[in-house]
Every structure is written in structure tokens, then in C-alpha cells.
Design a protein around this motif. Structure first.
Motif, short mmCIF file in Angstrom:
data_model
loop_
_atom_site.label_atom_id
_atom_site.label_comp_id
_atom_site.label_asym_id
_atom_site.label_seq_id
_atom_site.Cartn_x
_atom_site.Cartn_y
_atom_site.Cartn_z
N LEU A 246 0.84 -1.21 0.00
CA LEU A 246 0.00 0.00 0.00
C LEU A 246 0.87 1.25 0.00
O LEU A 246 0.59 2.22 -0.71
CB LEU A 246 -0.90 0.00 1.23
N ASP B 219 -6.21 8.90 -2.70
CA ASP B 219 -5.03 9.41 -2.02
C ASP B 219 -5.36 10.80 -1.50
O ASP B 219 -5.37 11.77 -2.25
CB ASP B 219 -3.84 9.46 -3.00
N ARG C 271 -3.01 10.20 6.29
CA ARG C 271 -3.04 9.99 4.85
C ARG C 271 -3.74 8.67 4.53
O ARG C 271 -3.38 7.62 5.08
CB ARG C 271 -1.63 9.98 4.27
N VAL C 272 -4.70 8.73 3.65
CA VAL C 272 -5.43 7.53 3.23
C VAL C 272 -5.12 7.31 1.76
O VAL C 272 -5.48 8.14 0.91
CB VAL C 272 -6.95 7.69 3.44
N ALA C 273 -4.44 6.24 1.44
CA ALA C 273 -4.04 5.98 0.06
C ALA C 273 -4.22 4.51 -0.25
O ALA C 273 -3.97 3.66 0.60
CB ALA C 273 -2.59 6.40 -0.17
N GLY C 274 -4.64 4.22 -1.47
CA GLY C 274 -4.82 2.83 -1.86
C GLY C 274 -5.87 2.70 -2.94
O GLY C 274 -6.08 3.63 -3.73
N VAL C 275 -6.49 1.53 -2.97
CA VAL C 275 -7.51 1.25 -3.98
C VAL C 275 -8.75 0.71 -3.27
O VAL C 275 -8.65 -0.12 -2.38
CB VAL C 275 -7.00 0.20 -5.00
N LEU D 171 2.27 1.96 -3.39
CA LEU D 171 1.29 2.47 -4.35
C LEU D 171 1.10 3.98 -4.17
O LEU D 171 0.98 4.72 -5.14
CB LEU D 171 -0.06 1.76 -4.16
N ALA D 172 1.09 4.38 -2.91
CA ALA D 172 0.95 5.82 -2.65
C ALA D 172 2.30 6.46 -2.91
O ALA D 172 3.18 6.41 -2.08
CB ALA D 172 0.52 6.04 -1.21
N ARG E 180 4.19 2.43 6.10
CA ARG E 180 3.50 2.25 7.38
C ARG E 180 3.68 0.84 7.90
O ARG E 180 2.94 0.37 8.72
CB ARG E 180 2.01 2.53 7.22
N MET F 111 -11.30 1.49 4.26
CA MET F 111 -10.09 2.01 4.90
C MET F 111 -10.54 2.86 6.07
O MET F 111 -11.56 3.55 5.99
CB MET F 111 -9.28 2.84 3.90
#
Lengths: 183, 501
Positions: free
Chosen positions: A98, B393, B417-421, A101-102, A108, B432
Motif C-alpha cells: 500500500l 489518495d 493519509r489515506v491511500a490505496g484502492v 502504491l501511494a 507504514r 479504509m
């Protein structure tokens, strides 16, 4: 990340169905030590705590059913090591994927939860094959003998000795490279 | 930084000692909750075993039970999901049938020199390398592990290398898991029950050897990342299933890509159309089978030819991942749909737009949030708004407002930060979550009611009243739900919101 404060964290045994004295003794004398070892293996303090606590709960559940342990500490150590190996590695890899990807995102996966003094050592240990990693931590930190490690990892004593020798060599090499880069 | 010593053992001790200070012991409530879950799991497993024992009394398993005396226990003690079908162990190679295995054992017991290699695990491993992997003159070189599980079945794990030797980094190594499925004594024959290639490190199908797998079951195989030699994200691998029945083996194979370290596929057991007797595999009865993954993907056909004994292929899979299973036909309600986008490069997905996501209002509750025994948790959940994946993202943050709607000064940075699919490639991940701990603060109650305001990339999205603050704060300080009173550090304290990973 703000500093974690622990001053209010206390173990409060209850009267009914309270923690077994052996588990209380483990908490007091060996818990932090085990978590540190598992954290070196997994690269993450939270994951190490998760494994140690799960193993403790399993031991407690077995004690309730009348099972006697020759050494609760040894049993919890082996079970939590297995938990780190089998289940928790998946969560680490997911976090890493993850983070990748970001773009530009921080990893993390747990490494930043390690104290600064441990980061280089954790990286060096993480680069080792699984058996070497476990043997090093069990021997040099948790002070298990070669015979005890062989029994815990279900390998021969010769295999443990080889893993210790190779692991020690690789860690020394990795740390030397780091020290040369960071004076 | 002064590292003090060059001794790696000492460096490990120093690092561990520093790490030990971070360890936070659990409170008894946490351990009690875990123990409760373990109890429940154990009861469910016991129930599943009871169901199996009843099933094993039917004619379908009678022959197997006669051969595998006492082996009607779960192969592995695991924490698998509760609905688990347990069956006697079956082999990946060389036999797939209990009667044939018993015949091989009889030949050994009779002193047949041509069969004695079956009692030597190294010889069995080497022949597996020759006949299934297609390696010329392979040899066993690595250390071995040998053990007996709770089921009493003896197992051994051996490293197998090509004739050129085990290379540095061991990319060309195959680990082979053998088991004594019948006679567990020194003259018992060894069978291959699983194979693990080094490149697809730790590939986990989520199915231990011998477990019953129904047609239509979704497999989410996970491969950990172990250094640069691991197969990269996006690598194509062939996956599939084999089932040996009364006729030709039922074989299916497809190509999928590794994303987020997962390969997804669905078990497909196509019966042999030319079979005039019992279809292969039987619709309802169990038969020996295997799930597998091989790389490069184009080696799948030749691998399957060798595994099923059809002919010798020219392309060698490296690595092979295979686990023996008990294959059965379709079971209503178990078939899974596999979205096509699971093979799509996540980087090629569109960015999320309005309507693609649903972001919850911030919810709050009082609870023990390690390492502190109490606090106020603030949670925001991001869920997919539809079935089409998109990349997200953004940064979530929280503000606290007093009764006049003025923002309360907060210590530190609480951005998350919230990132992903979403929907996620990762199984059992449906959303998430961002989670904060609000602590060290007990404001004057006449200044409320207080509210939590959620911001996405600095833009306000929603606000929720923090009723829980009024519940936990007394006129004199904060109160934990279990009756333990705690005061903020100084006076009524300064609010701190900590994002929790």
C-alpha cells in the motif's frame, strides 16, 4: 508521531477468573523482553505485541482447561514466534504494498515504530532468511540455548549453529556497510 | 551516532533493549477478550471435527480410513475459518490414491529393491525434481527439517536444487514437503504433499495439504516479498487445479498477475468429457487433487503433463507451488465471482471522483486505546461507493469545535493519509479506516457541547457532536468507563489528537 506515554498502563487483576500467577509473572518479567525480540523479527512493535498477547491469551485459555506448562515463558515464546512467522508477515507485506502504491508515501509497515537505535539492526535482521533471523534473536536476545532453539524451530542443532554463524556474519556485514555510510 | 560496538550480538542486544522500552503490557480486559475468542474458535473447530467424523463413517471414506489408520484428525492445527472440511491426507506425487499407496507400501514391506527408494526422503525428493520439475540430475543440498504434527504423521521438508547446485540467493531452490501417510515407521513410504518455490516466497494458498476444496472456491494466494529476488508486482503466473478421478485427470489452468502480493483464482474442475464411467472428478465424492501456481506462466502446460503423467514437457516451471487437496464438485453457495480488475495494474486505475467513495461522519466512543487505558476514539471509515475500483489518495484531519463553533487549539499534527484502492485487491478488506485518540483533556462542561469535524484535504466534510466527552468528563476530571478515575496531566489538560496507524 507523538511520543507514546505509558504511565497509566497498569495490570489490574480481577478476583474471578483472574490471570494465572505464572502469567502475571511472565508479564512482569518477560513480556517486554519477548516483545522486543519479536519486534526485531517482524520489524514492528505493534505486530510483536499482537503476537505476544495472542500467545498469552492462548496459554491462559489452555490453563483454564487444566493444561500444565513446564515453562509458560518457553511456550509463549515459541507460539508467538510462530504467529509472527505465519500470520503477521502478511500484514506487513500488505502495508508495504500500500505504501508503495501511494507515491512518496511513508512506509507504514511498522519500521517507524521502532526506536532509532534499533532501526539499522532491524533492517539488517530483516534482510536475513527467516531461520537465521529467528535463531539470532532467540539466542542473542532471548538467551535460548542451541538445543532449545533446535526444539522450538524443529531443526537439528547443527542447523541452528549454521544459522547463527551465517546470520551473525551477515548482520555484521550489513551493519558495517551502514556505519560506513553514516559516520 | 555512536554505536559503541562492532559485535553484532551486542548490537542486537542494544537494539532489543531499546525496543523493550516501547512494549506496552496488555490490560487484563484485552487478554480476557482474546481468550474468549479463542474459546469460541476451539468450540467451532471441535464441532467441525465432529461433523467430519460423522462424514467419515460413510462409504465414501471407508476405504481411505482403512489405509490411513487414525489419520482422521485435522492435518494441521490452525486458526482457519470455522467452516473447514477435514479429510485424510492425500499426496501430490507419486500416488493420488490410497489403494495405490498401500500397494507401494506392500512392495517395500516385501523387500522389493525397486521400491526401496520410497523410504528415503532424499531419493523421493530428487525423483520429484526429475519427473515433475523436469530438472536433470537434481540433488538435495539444503538442511532438512523433520517433525511429527499432532496428527502423528511424520513430515520432512527438504531443499531441492538443480544439478548446477544451489545458487547464491537460492532463486532456483524448491522446498519439498513430504509425509508418511500410511506406515509411520522406518519402513514407511514417503509422499510429496506440497512444494514451495523460492521465488514465490511463502506463497500461501490458504489451504493446508489434504483440505477439501470445492469447485468454485476462490483462492487468494499470498506471496510475501523477500528481497529483490522475489517475483515482482505485476508478474504473470499460471494458477490452476488438478483432480485425479476414475478417468483422465481434470485439469484447469489460467494466467493471473501478482498485485499487492496476491494472486487470485477460482478452483475449476472440468470433468473429462470422454469418460464413460464415473466422471472425473466425481460430482460429489472426494478425489485427490492439487492447487498449484507456476512461473513462468508458459511452463504450466508442460508441468501439468508431467504431473499427470501424460508426457514429458520441454519447459520447466521454476518455481512450482503446489499443495495436495481433496477435490470435490460444486457445492451450492460456495462458488465465487472473481472481478476481472483483480488482474489489472492498480496504477492504471482512475482516480476516485465524487460518488466513488463514501466517507462516514466521525464517530466517537470512550475506550481503552493502547498504550493508554482510556481515551476517546474518533473513527472515520472510507468505503467504496460502487463495484468499480479507483485510486484514492487524500489526507484526513480532525478539528474539535467548542459550543460556539470555535476551533479548539490542538497539539501536534493529526493528519492521516489515506491511500490505496477501493474496492480493495486484498481479501476481506472492504474499507479504509482512520482512527485517532483524543486524550489528556477534560474541558469545562459549560463550554460545550463539543464537536468533531472531519476534513478531507483541508475541506470540511462532516461534523459530529462529541457527546462522549460529556459522558467521560466530570467536573473534576476524566473518568474511565470501568470506574477508574484519571486526571489530565495538569489542570484540565491540553487536548491532543493522535492518529493511530
Amino acid at each position: 508521531m507523538p511520543t507514546v506515554r505509558t504511565r497509566w498502563c497498569v495490570i489490574v487483576p480481577t478476583k474471578e477468573g483472574s490471570l494465572d500467577p505464572e502469567l502475571l509473572a511472565f508479564l512482569e518479567n518477560n513480556y517486554a523482553r519477548l516483545v522486543a525480540g519479536l519486534a526485531l523479527m517482524s520489524g514492528s512493535v505493534p505486530l510483536a505485541e499482537d503476537a505476544a498477547q495472542e500467545a498469552m491469551a492462548r496459554a491462559w485459555e489452555r490453563m483454564d482447561r487444566g493444561q500444565h506448562f513446564e515453562s509458560v515463558t518457553a511456550w509463549i515464546t515459541v507460539v508467538s514466534t510462530n504467529l509472527v512467522r505465519s500470520g503477521l508477515r502478511r500484514r506487513l507485506a500488505e502495508h508495504r504494498a500500500l505504501a508503495r502504491l501511494a507515491a512518496g508515501g511513508a512506509d507504514r509497515g511498522g519500521s517507524m515504530t521502532m526506536p532509532e537505535e534499533a532501526v539499522d539492526v532491524v533492517r539488517a535482521i530483516q534482510s536475513l532468511p527467516r531461520r537465521q533471523r529467528e535463531a539470532l534473536v532467540l539466542h542473542y536476545w532471548l538467551e535460548m540455548t542451541v538445543v532449545e532453539i533446535a526444539a522450538a524451530l524443529r531443526v537439528s542443532e547443527g542447523t541452528v549453529k549454521t544459522a547463527l554463524s551465517r546470520g551473525r556474519h551477515h548482520v555484521a556485514q550489513s551493519l558495517t556497510e551502514v556505519d560506513e555510510v553514516i559516520p | 551516532m555512536n554505536r559503541g560496538t562492532d559485535d553484532p550480538a551486542e548490537r542486537i542486544r542494544v537494539a532489543a533493549a531499546a525496543t523493550a522500552k516501547r512494549a506496552t503490557p496488555p490490560d487484563e480486559r484485552q487478554l480476557r477478550a482474546r481468550r474468549g475468542r479463542i474459546r469460541t474458535r476451539r468450540r467451532v473447530q471441535a464441532a467441525a471435527l465432529t461433523v467430519f467424523v460423522l462424514a467419515a463413517t460413510t462409504a465414501g471414506f471407508a476405504a481411505l480410513r482403512a489405509v490411513f489408520r487414525g489419520s482422521n484428525q485435522p492435518a494441521f492445527e490452525s486458526d482457519a475459518p470455522p467452516v473447514v472440511d477435514v479429510a485424510p491426507l492425500v499426496a501430490l506425487w507419486p500416488e493420488h490414491d490410497a489403494t495405490v499407496l498401500a500397494s507401494a507400501q506392500s512392495r517395500v514391506d516385501a523387500g522389493d529393491q525397486d521400491a526401496l527408494w520410497r523410504t528415503d526422503p532424499r531419493a523421493v525428493t530428487e525423483r520429484f525434481g526429475e519427473e515433475v520439475l523436469g530438472w536433470a540430475d537434481p540433488h538435495v543440498e539444503l538442511d532438512s527439517d523433520e517433525w511429527v504434527n499432532d496428527d502423528g504423521i511424520r513430515r520432512i521438508r527438504l531443499g531441492l536444487c538443480p544439478s548446477t547446485g544451489c545458487p547464491e540467493g537460492r532463486n532456483a531452490t524448491e522446498f519439498v514437503l513430504l509425509a508418511k501417510l500410511g506406515d509411520g515407521g522406518p519402513n514407511g513410504v514417503w509422499s510429496v504433499v506440497a512444494a514451495e518455490g523460492d521465488l514465490m516466497s511463502d506463497l500461501d494458498f490458504g489451504v493446508p495439504p489434504s483440505i477439501t476444496v470445492h469447485e468454485g472456491r476462490r483462492i487468494d494466494a499470498f506471496t510475501s516479498e523477500r528481497g529483490p529476488s522475489s517475483l515482482a508486482e505485476g508478474t504473470e503466473v499460471a494458477t490452476g487445479t488438478v483432480a485425479w478421478g476414475a478417468c483422465e485427470p481434470a485439469v484447469s489452468s489460467d494466467v493471473h498477475r501478482i498485485w499487492f502480493r496476491y494472486v487470485h483464482f477460482v478452483v475449476s474442475l472440468e470433468p473429462d468429457p470422454g469418460c464413460e464411467g464415473t466422471p472425473s472428478p466425481p460430482d460429489e465424492k472426494a478425489s485427490a487433487g492439487a492447487v498449484f501456481s507456476v512461473w513462468p506462466a508458459e511452463t504450466a502446460t508442460s508441468f501439468l503433463d508431467r504431473l499427470t503423467g501424460s508426457n514429458r514437457g520441454a519447459l520447466y516451471p521454476l518455481p512450482l507451488e503446489g499443495v495436495s487437496i481433496t477435490a470435490t464438485g460444486f457445492k451450492p453457495g460456495t462458488a465465487a465471482e472473481l472481478p476481472a480488475w483483480l488482474d489489472q495494474d492498480p496504477a492504471s486505475l482512475p482516480a476516485c471522483r465524487d460518488g466513488d467513495l463514501e466517507i462516514s461522519r466521525p464517530s466517537s466512543s470512550e475506550e481503552a486505546i493502547p498504550p493508554a487505558p482510556y481515551g476517546i476514539g474518533i473513527l472515520a471509515v472510507v468505503e467504496p461507493g460502487n463495484d468499480f475500483p479507483c485510486r484514492l489518495d487524500f489526507v484526513l484531519s480532525v478539528e474539535i469545535l467548542d459550543g460556539n463553533g470555535s476551533a479548539v487549539a490542538l497539539e501536534g499534527d493529526n493528519t492521516y493519509r489515506v491511500a490505496g484502492v477501493l474496492p480493495s485487491y486484498i481479501p476481506d478488506t472492504h474499507d479504509m479506516r482512520a482512527f485517532w485518540r483524543l486524550g489528556d483533556w477534560c474541558p469545562p462542561l459549560d463550554g460545550g457541547p463539543y464537536s468533531a469535524r472531519l476534513l478531507v484535504d483541508g475541506q470540511v466534510t462532516s461534523t459530529t457532536q462529541l457527546d462522549v466527552l460529556a459522558d467521560t468528563c466530570t467536573q473534576t476530571g476524566q473518568e474511565w468507563v470501568n470506574g477508574q478515575h484519571h486526571r489530565p496531566p495538569e489542570g484540565r489538560g491540553t487536548p491532543v489528537i493522535t492518529p493511530l496507524g
